[in-house]
Design a protein around this motif. Structure first.
Motif, PDB file in Angstrom:
ATOM      1  N   TYR A  56      19.379  -2.904  -5.672  1.00 40.79           N
ATOM      2  CA  TYR A  56      19.590  -3.565  -6.837  1.00 40.79           C
ATOM      3  C   TYR A  56      19.376  -5.171  -6.486  1.00 40.79           C
ATOM      4  O   TYR A  56      19.377  -6.099  -7.268  1.00 40.79           O
ATOM      5  N   ASP A  57      19.233  -5.505  -5.181  1.00 41.30           N
ATOM      6  CA  ASP A  57      18.967  -6.933  -4.790  1.00 41.30           C
ATOM      7  C   ASP A  57      17.653  -7.552  -4.591  1.00 41.30           C
ATOM      8  O   ASP A  57      17.303  -8.550  -4.372  1.00 41.30           O
ATOM      9  N   VAL A  58      16.719  -6.355  -4.878  1.00 36.12           N
ATOM     10  CA  VAL A  58      15.233  -6.743  -4.776  1.00 36.12           C
ATOM     11  C   VAL A  58      14.788  -7.635  -5.883  1.00 36.12           C
ATOM     12  O   VAL A  58      15.319  -7.608  -7.088  1.00 36.12           O
ATOM     13  N   THR A  59      13.839  -8.552  -5.579  1.00 41.85           N
ATOM     14  CA  THR A  59      13.226  -9.350  -6.639  1.00 41.85           C
ATOM     15  C   THR A  59      11.669  -9.092  -6.751  1.00 41.85           C
ATOM     16  O   THR A  59      11.108  -8.348  -5.527  1.00 41.85           O
ATOM     17  N   ALA A  60      11.064  -9.652  -7.569  1.00 42.21           N
ATOM     18  CA  ALA A  60       9.600  -9.483  -7.765  1.00 42.21           C
ATOM     19  C   ALA A  60       8.688  -9.928  -6.629  1.00 42.21           C
ATOM     20  O   ALA A  60       7.918  -9.359  -6.390  1.00 42.21           O
ATOM     21  N   GLU A  61       9.375 -11.041  -6.112  1.00 45.59           N
ATOM     22  CA  GLU A  61       8.695 -11.711  -5.076  1.00 45.59           C
ATOM     23  C   GLU A  61       8.865 -10.968  -3.787  1.00 45.59           C
ATOM     24  O   GLU A  61       7.935 -10.736  -2.974  1.00 45.59           O
ATOM     25  N   ASN A  62       9.987  -9.950  -3.623  1.00 46.36           N
ATOM     26  CA  ASN A  62      10.104  -9.258  -2.531  1.00 46.36           C
ATOM     27  C   ASN A  62       9.019  -8.025  -2.474  1.00 46.36           C
ATOM     28  O   ASN A  62       8.512  -7.698  -1.648  1.00 46.36           O
ATOM     29  N   ILE A  63       8.874  -7.585  -3.702  1.00 46.05           N
ATOM     30  CA  ILE A  63       7.831  -6.279  -4.004  1.00 46.05           C
ATOM     31  C   ILE A  63       6.473  -6.928  -3.707  1.00 46.05           C
ATOM     32  O   ILE A  63       5.605  -6.188  -3.262  1.00 46.05           O
ATOM     33  N   THR A  64       6.340  -7.965  -4.475  1.00 48.92           N
ATOM     34  CA  THR A  64       4.887  -8.433  -4.265  1.00 48.92           C
ATOM     35  C   THR A  64       4.437  -8.848  -2.600  1.00 48.92           C
ATOM     36  O   THR A  64       3.257  -8.496  -2.423  1.00 48.92           O
ATOM     37  N   GLU A  65       5.478  -9.308  -2.004  1.00 45.78           N
ATOM     38  CA  GLU A  65       5.194  -9.472  -0.672  1.00 45.78           C
ATOM     39  C   GLU A  65       4.850  -8.223   0.258  1.00 45.78           C
ATOM     40  O   GLU A  65       3.979  -8.221   0.983  1.00 45.78           O
ATOM     41  N   VAL A  66       5.518  -7.151  -0.074  1.00 45.55           N
ATOM     42  CA  VAL A  66       5.400  -5.863   0.443  1.00 45.55           C
ATOM     43  C   VAL A  66       3.785  -5.233   0.257  1.00 45.55           C
ATOM     44  O   VAL A  66       2.972  -4.934   0.852  1.00 45.55           O
ATOM     45  N   PHE A  67       3.757  -5.291  -1.264  1.00 47.05           N
ATOM     46  CA  PHE A  67       2.297  -4.829  -1.828  1.00 47.05           C
ATOM     47  C   PHE A  67       1.300  -5.516  -1.539  1.00 47.05           C
ATOM     48  O   PHE A  67       0.130  -5.248  -1.391  1.00 47.05           O
ATOM     49  N   PHE A 101       7.594  -1.527 -11.535  1.00 48.15           N
ATOM     50  CA  PHE A 101       5.956  -1.215 -11.468  1.00 48.15           C
ATOM     51  C   PHE A 101       5.300  -2.287 -11.052  1.00 48.15           C
ATOM     52  O   PHE A 101       5.655  -3.337 -11.232  1.00 48.15           O
ATOM     53  N   VAL A 102       4.216  -2.104 -10.174  1.00 53.65           N
ATOM     54  CA  VAL A 102       3.327  -2.808  -9.658  1.00 53.65           C
ATOM     55  C   VAL A 102       1.947  -2.622 -10.038  1.00 53.65           C
ATOM     56  O   VAL A 102       1.391  -1.460 -10.071  1.00 53.65           O
ATOM     57  N   HIS A 103       1.126  -3.516 -10.650  1.00 45.60           N
ATOM     58  CA  HIS A 103      -0.271  -3.524 -11.107  1.00 45.60           C
ATOM     59  C   HIS A 103      -0.874  -4.407 -10.125  1.00 45.60           C
ATOM     60  O   HIS A 103      -0.605  -5.400  -9.781  1.00 45.60           O
ATOM     61  N   MET A 104      -1.862  -3.575  -9.259  1.00 38.94           N
ATOM     62  CA  MET A 104      -2.891  -4.274  -8.554  1.00 38.94           C
ATOM     63  C   MET A 104      -4.137  -4.433  -9.149  1.00 38.94           C
ATOM     64  O   MET A 104      -4.450  -3.795 -10.041  1.00 38.94           O
ATOM     65  N   GLU A 105      -4.878  -5.127  -8.502  1.00 35.32           N
ATOM     66  CA  GLU A 105      -6.646  -5.436  -8.952  1.00 35.32           C
ATOM     67  C   GLU A 105      -7.375  -4.434  -8.920  1.00 35.32           C
ATOM     68  O   GLU A 105      -8.333  -4.349  -9.342  1.00 35.32           O
ATOM     69  N   ASP A 106      -7.161  -3.744  -7.518  1.00 39.03           N
ATOM     70  CA  ASP A 106      -8.339  -2.696  -7.263  1.00 39.03           C
ATOM     71  C   ASP A 106      -7.738  -1.033  -6.913  1.00 39.03           C
ATOM     72  O   ASP A 106      -6.597  -1.138  -6.341  1.00 39.03           O
ATOM     73  N   GLU A 107      -8.189  -0.379  -7.668  1.00 36.10           N
ATOM     74  CA  GLU A 107      -7.509   1.040  -7.641  1.00 36.10           C
ATOM     75  C   GLU A 107      -7.418   1.603  -6.282  1.00 36.10           C
ATOM     76  O   GLU A 107      -6.609   2.354  -5.886  1.00 36.10           O
ATOM     77  N   ALA A 108      -8.485   1.412  -5.250  1.00 37.50           N
ATOM     78  CA  ALA A 108      -8.513   1.650  -3.990  1.00 37.50           C
ATOM     79  C   ALA A 108      -7.315   1.502  -3.080  1.00 37.50           C
ATOM     80  O   ALA A 108      -6.568   1.895  -2.538  1.00 37.50           O
ATOM     81  N   ASN A 109      -6.960   0.183  -3.582  1.00 40.34           N
ATOM     82  CA  ASN A 109      -5.738  -0.455  -2.818  1.00 40.34           C
ATOM     83  C   ASN A 109      -4.401   0.002  -3.534  1.00 40.34           C
ATOM     84  O   ASN A 109      -3.677  -0.043  -2.649  1.00 40.34           O
ATOM     85  N   GLU A 110      -4.486   0.260  -4.798  1.00 43.20           N
ATOM     86  CA  GLU A 110      -3.255   1.050  -5.155  1.00 43.20           C
ATOM     87  C   GLU A 110      -3.124   2.332  -4.385  1.00 43.20           C
ATOM     88  O   GLU A 110      -2.021   2.861  -4.170  1.00 43.20           O
ATOM     89  N   GLU A 111      -3.955   3.095  -4.167  1.00 49.93           N
ATOM     90  CA  GLU A 111      -4.035   4.412  -3.580  1.00 49.93           C
ATOM     91  C   GLU A 111      -3.579   4.211  -2.091  1.00 49.93           C
ATOM     92  O   GLU A 111      -2.629   4.928  -1.766  1.00 49.93           O
ATOM     93  N   GLU A 112      -4.114   3.395  -1.498  1.00 48.73           N
ATOM     94  CA  GLU A 112      -3.703   2.868  -0.144  1.00 48.73           C
ATOM     95  C   GLU A 112      -2.314   2.464  -0.192  1.00 48.73           C
ATOM     96  O   GLU A 112      -1.430   3.068   0.934  1.00 48.73           O
ATOM     97  N   ALA A 113      -1.625   1.813  -0.794  1.00 45.47           N
ATOM     98  CA  ALA A 113      -0.278   1.461  -0.992  1.00 45.47           C
ATOM     99  C   ALA A 113       0.340   2.695  -1.134  1.00 45.47           C
ATOM    100  O   ALA A 113       1.611   2.810  -0.679  1.00 45.47           O
ATOM    101  N   ILE A 114       0.379   3.438  -2.166  1.00 43.28           N
ATOM    102  CA  ILE A 114       1.148   4.763  -2.479  1.00 43.28           C
ATOM    103  C   ILE A 114       1.054   5.636  -1.269  1.00 43.28           C
ATOM    104  O   ILE A 114       2.166   6.101  -0.922  1.00 43.28           O
ATOM    105  N   SER A 115      -0.295   5.612  -0.509  1.00 41.58           N
ATOM    106  CA  SER A 115      -0.248   6.647   0.602  1.00 41.58           C
ATOM    107  C   SER A 115       0.743   5.974   1.544  1.00 41.58           C
ATOM    108  O   SER A 115       1.783   6.718   2.466  1.00 41.58           O
TER     109      SER A 115
END
Length: 83
Positions: free
Chosen positions: A10-21, A46-60
């Motif tokens: 519950y302490d996570v911010t959008a900036e924290n998530i952006t940094e990881v992804f 929810f995270v929206h990335m520019e490239d679908e291949a990058n999304e798949e890599e992040a999910i994995s």
């Protein structure tokens, strides 16, 4: 496509998530729903990335990974169901 990220602290911010992804590609948007009564995030986002291949890599890479003391649940977001 967007990515569902669950079991967040519950302490996570959008900036924290952006940094990881960002390690997996350019992040277009991060959305963290909040509770109407408390204003606190609801433990998922929810995270929206520019490239679908990058999304798949992040999910994995991130599904099941420990972050902020919790094991993340990361997968493709399903379309919102109509009520």
């Amino acid at each position: 496509m967007s990515i569902y990220v669950g079991n967040l602290s519950y302490d996570v911010t959008a900036e924290n998530i952006t940094e990881v992804f960002t390690e997996y590609g350019a992040v277009k948007e991060v959305y963290l729903p909040t509770d109407r009564e408390t204003g606190r995030i609801r433990g998922f986002g929810f995270v929206h990335m520019e490239d679908e291949a990058n999304e798949e890599e992040a999910i994995s890479a991130l599904d099941g990974a420990e972050w902020c003391g919790r094991n993340l649940k990361v997968n493709k977001a399903r379309p919102r169901e109509r009520r």
